[in-house]
Design a protein around this motif. Structure first.
Motif, mmCIF file in Angstrom:
data_model
loop_
_atom_site.group_PDB
_atom_site.id
_atom_site.type_symbol
_atom_site.label_atom_id
_atom_site.label_comp_id
_atom_site.label_asym_id
_atom_site.label_seq_id
_atom_site.Cartn_x
_atom_site.Cartn_y
_atom_site.Cartn_z
ATOM 1 N N ASP A 151 -6.192 5.026 4.229
ATOM 2 C CA ASP A 151 -7.021 6.221 4.390
ATOM 3 C C ASP A 151 -6.310 7.320 5.166
ATOM 4 O O ASP A 151 -6.943 8.135 5.839
ATOM 5 C CB ASP A 151 -8.354 5.886 5.074
ATOM 6 C CG ASP A 151 -9.337 5.212 4.127
ATOM 7 O OD1 ASP A 151 -9.246 5.462 2.909
ATOM 8 O OD2 ASP A 151 -10.185 4.445 4.592
ATOM 9 N N GLU A 152 -4.989 7.373 5.067
ATOM 10 C CA GLU A 152 -4.242 8.458 5.681
ATOM 11 C C GLU A 152 -4.332 9.722 4.825
ATOM 12 O O GLU A 152 -4.133 10.833 5.329
ATOM 13 C CB GLU A 152 -2.781 8.057 5.864
ATOM 14 C CG GLU A 152 -2.580 6.863 6.798
ATOM 15 C CD GLU A 152 -1.141 6.390 6.806
ATOM 16 O OE1 GLU A 152 -0.241 7.218 6.545
ATOM 17 O OE2 GLU A 152 -0.897 5.199 7.061
ATOM 18 N N VAL A 153 -4.588 9.550 3.536
ATOM 19 C CA VAL A 153 -4.770 10.662 2.611
ATOM 20 C C VAL A 153 -5.998 10.383 1.757
ATOM 21 O O VAL A 153 -6.459 9.248 1.645
ATOM 22 C CB VAL A 153 -3.531 10.873 1.704
ATOM 23 C CG1 VAL A 153 -2.316 11.280 2.527
ATOM 24 C CG2 VAL A 153 -3.230 9.619 0.887
ATOM 25 N N ASP A 154 -6.536 11.435 1.144
ATOM 26 C CA ASP A 154 -7.715 11.273 0.284
ATOM 27 C C ASP A 154 -7.354 10.637 -1.052
ATOM 28 O O ASP A 154 -8.132 9.862 -1.608
ATOM 29 C CB ASP A 154 -8.371 12.640 0.051
ATOM 30 C CG ASP A 154 -8.920 13.222 1.340
ATOM 31 O OD1 ASP A 154 -10.023 12.820 1.739
ATOM 32 O OD2 ASP A 154 -8.242 14.061 1.963
ATOM 33 N N MET A 155 -6.184 10.989 -1.565
ATOM 34 C CA MET A 155 -5.752 10.458 -2.867
ATOM 35 C C MET A 155 -4.245 10.591 -2.975
ATOM 36 O O MET A 155 -3.603 11.249 -2.142
ATOM 37 C CB MET A 155 -6.440 11.217 -4.006
ATOM 38 C CG MET A 155 -6.019 12.674 -4.137
ATOM 39 S SD MET A 155 -7.017 13.589 -5.340
ATOM 40 C CE MET A 155 -8.561 13.720 -4.424
ATOM 41 N N GLY A 156 -3.675 9.982 -4.000
ATOM 42 C CA GLY A 156 -2.231 10.047 -4.189
ATOM 43 C C GLY A 156 -1.877 10.330 -5.633
ATOM 44 O O GLY A 156 -2.649 10.027 -6.559
ATOM 45 N N LEU A 157 -0.705 10.908 -5.836
ATOM 46 C CA LEU A 157 -0.166 11.188 -7.174
ATOM 47 C C LEU A 157 1.294 10.789 -7.143
ATOM 48 O O LEU A 157 2.084 11.351 -6.379
ATOM 49 C CB LEU A 157 -0.324 12.668 -7.508
ATOM 50 C CG LEU A 157 0.278 13.167 -8.814
ATOM 51 C CD1 LEU A 157 -0.322 12.424 -10.004
ATOM 52 C CD2 LEU A 157 0.060 14.662 -8.964
ATOM 53 N N CYS A 158 1.649 9.790 -7.955
ATOM 54 C CA CYS A 158 3.004 9.262 -7.875
ATOM 55 C C CYS A 158 3.382 8.586 -9.190
ATOM 56 O O CYS A 158 2.579 8.484 -10.115
ATOM 57 C CB CYS A 158 3.132 8.263 -6.728
ATOM 58 S SG CYS A 158 1.924 6.922 -6.765
ATOM 59 N N ALA A 159 4.609 8.113 -9.239
ATOM 60 C CA ALA A 159 5.111 7.435 -10.434
ATOM 61 C C ALA A 159 4.701 5.967 -10.402
ATOM 62 O O ALA A 159 4.298 5.428 -9.382
ATOM 63 C CB ALA A 159 6.630 7.556 -10.500
ATOM 64 N N GLY A 160 4.810 5.332 -11.555
ATOM 65 C CA GLY A 160 4.627 3.888 -11.638
ATOM 66 C C GLY A 160 3.188 3.459 -11.699
ATOM 67 O O GLY A 160 2.255 4.258 -11.626
ATOM 68 N N GLY A 161 2.986 2.163 -11.813
ATOM 69 C CA GLY A 161 1.651 1.588 -11.855
ATOM 70 C C GLY A 161 1.397 0.766 -10.614
ATOM 71 O O GLY A 161 2.310 0.260 -9.988
ATOM 72 N N SER A 162 0.126 0.663 -10.218
ATOM 73 C CA SER A 162 -0.217 -0.077 -9.010
ATOM 74 C C SER A 162 -0.999 -1.334 -9.362
ATOM 75 O O SER A 162 -1.906 -1.302 -10.183
ATOM 76 C CB SER A 162 -1.060 0.805 -8.078
ATOM 77 O OG SER A 162 -1.515 0.052 -6.978
ATOM 78 N N SER A 163 -0.627 -2.440 -8.717
ATOM 79 C CA SER A 163 -1.359 -3.694 -8.886
ATOM 80 C C SER A 163 -2.079 -4.087 -7.600
ATOM 81 O O SER A 163 -2.563 -5.196 -7.479
ATOM 82 C CB SER A 163 -0.402 -4.812 -9.309
ATOM 83 O OG SER A 163 0.629 -4.973 -8.341
ATOM 84 N N ASP A 164 -2.133 -3.177 -6.640
ATOM 85 C CA ASP A 164 -2.781 -3.437 -5.367
ATOM 86 C C ASP A 164 -4.297 -3.484 -5.582
ATOM 87 O O ASP A 164 -4.889 -2.507 -6.061
ATOM 88 C CB ASP A 164 -2.420 -2.327 -4.378
ATOM 89 C CG ASP A 164 -2.839 -2.650 -2.949
ATOM 90 O OD1 ASP A 164 -3.927 -3.232 -2.770
ATOM 91 O OD2 ASP A 164 -2.073 -2.317 -2.018
ATOM 92 N N PRO A 165 -4.981 -4.570 -5.225
ATOM 93 C CA PRO A 165 -6.423 -4.669 -5.463
ATOM 94 C C PRO A 165 -7.237 -3.679 -4.637
ATOM 95 O O PRO A 165 -8.403 -3.436 -4.955
ATOM 96 C CB PRO A 165 -6.752 -6.117 -5.066
ATOM 97 C CG PRO A 165 -5.643 -6.528 -4.136
ATOM 98 C CD PRO A 165 -4.430 -5.799 -4.626
ATOM 99 N N ALA A 166 -6.645 -3.101 -3.595
ATOM 100 C CA ALA A 166 -7.358 -2.124 -2.777
ATOM 101 C C ALA A 166 -7.249 -0.711 -3.333
ATOM 102 O O ALA A 166 -7.852 0.219 -2.791
ATOM 103 C CB ALA A 166 -6.825 -2.143 -1.343
#
Length: 309
Positions: A151-166
């Motif tokens: 929760d350091e930022v409201d949202m993110g925009l980046c490359a790649g895919g995320s598998s983080d369940p959070a």
């Protein structure tokens, strides 16, 4: 000798008592104030009498047939009015922050997205929410995921895919991963290159936490090649400058290198491999995080623009 207990002044100086004094001043008397408030006049009289008893001052005085406030009574009324104004201003400010019409919106963003994608969306956002400060925090994909998860930022925009369940992610196909070289480079005349051709050239890598590097490492493993870098840097702008100087081959999407490409300082070469063509981007937020209306607007616009690409 023990001191006598202090009079509970704060409890006596209630907002209700001060409001009654205010209504007496506005309407010119206790009865008129009671009628305006639709209460019994004795209620107002008791409250005023209690204030006078606790503070030992006279708040009302007779002026002919009408009752008027004394000087200290008027001071209390002005105090009430000032407090009411401050309360209204604070409530307006809270409402502004609740809807994020003012305040701050923080976005974690990969370096290659600022000029092309987010700049377009931010123009629309600023028209809708002109009083919000937008703070952009750049970083590699892994760093942006951590920012969002914590929760350091409201949202993110980046490359790649995320598998983080959070992490809640919306993934999109981006411009393909390309090899970038100066117009004078030996590979510059090639429009398409094979992965194995890269082994004979000086290469510019990013740190492992960058999504771009993850794709490049996947290419190496898929082709069973041992690609080693001559340079490694953590800024796309630095990688572009090194490649434009003819010192090596950089890797990123054409979107990330648009300025250098448009200026003719770099040439983009298609990497003939499915992994390079599947290069993706993502908009991410923490699972369960409720976005403000302004942040929700930006999230929706980002997704819409990326779907149209």
């Amino acid at each position: 000798m023990p001191s006598s207990p202090k009079t509970p002044y704060n409890s006596a100086l209630s907002a209700r008592s001060l409001r009654y004094l205010h209504e007496i001043e506005v309407h010119g008397g206790v009865r008129a104030a009671a009628d305006a408030l639709s209460i019994n006049g004795s209620v107002i009289s008791r409250q005023v009498a209690n204030l006078e008893r606790v503070y030992g001052v006279a708040l009302l005085e007779r002026r002919g047939r009408r009752v008027a406030l004394t000087e200290i009574g008027m001071s209390l009324v002005e105090h009430f009015r000032d407090s009411s104004r401050r309360d209204e201003e604070m409530l307006e400010q809270l409402e502004d922050y609740r809807g994020l019409r003012r305040g701050r919106l923080e976005i974690g963003i990969g370096e290659g997205f600022v000029e092309n994608l987010l700049a377009t969306v931010l123009e629309q956002f600023s028209l809708q929410f002109p009083d919000i400060v937008v703070e952009l925090r750049s970083g590699a994909t892994a760093e942006i995921i951590v920012m969002v998860r914590n929760d350091e930022v409201d949202m993110g925009l980046c490359a790649g895919g995320s598998s983080d369940p959070a992490i809640r992610a919306r993934a999109f196909r981006a411009a393909p991963l390309c090899a970038l070289v100066s117009p004078q480079h030996a590979l510059a005349s090639e429009r398409r290159i094979r992965v194995e051709q890269l082994a004979a050239h000086r290469l510019i890598f990013m740190p492992a936490r960058f999504g771009v590097q993850n794709y490049l490492d996947s290419l190496s493993r898929a082709e069973r090649l041992n690609l080693t870098p001559t340079y490694r840097c953590d800024l796309f702008s630095a990688a572009q400058a090194i490649a434009a100087a003819g010192l090596g081959v950089a890797f990123m999407s054409t979107d990330a290198a648009r300025q250098y490409l448009d200026a003719g300082k770099l040439v983009a070469l298609e990497i003939d491999h499915p992994i390079a063509r599947e290069f993706g981007s993502q908009v991410i937020r923490r699972v369960g995080r409720r976005l403000s209306p302004a942040a929700e607007f930006l999230w929706t616009r980002l997704i819409k623009v990326m779907q149209q690409r």
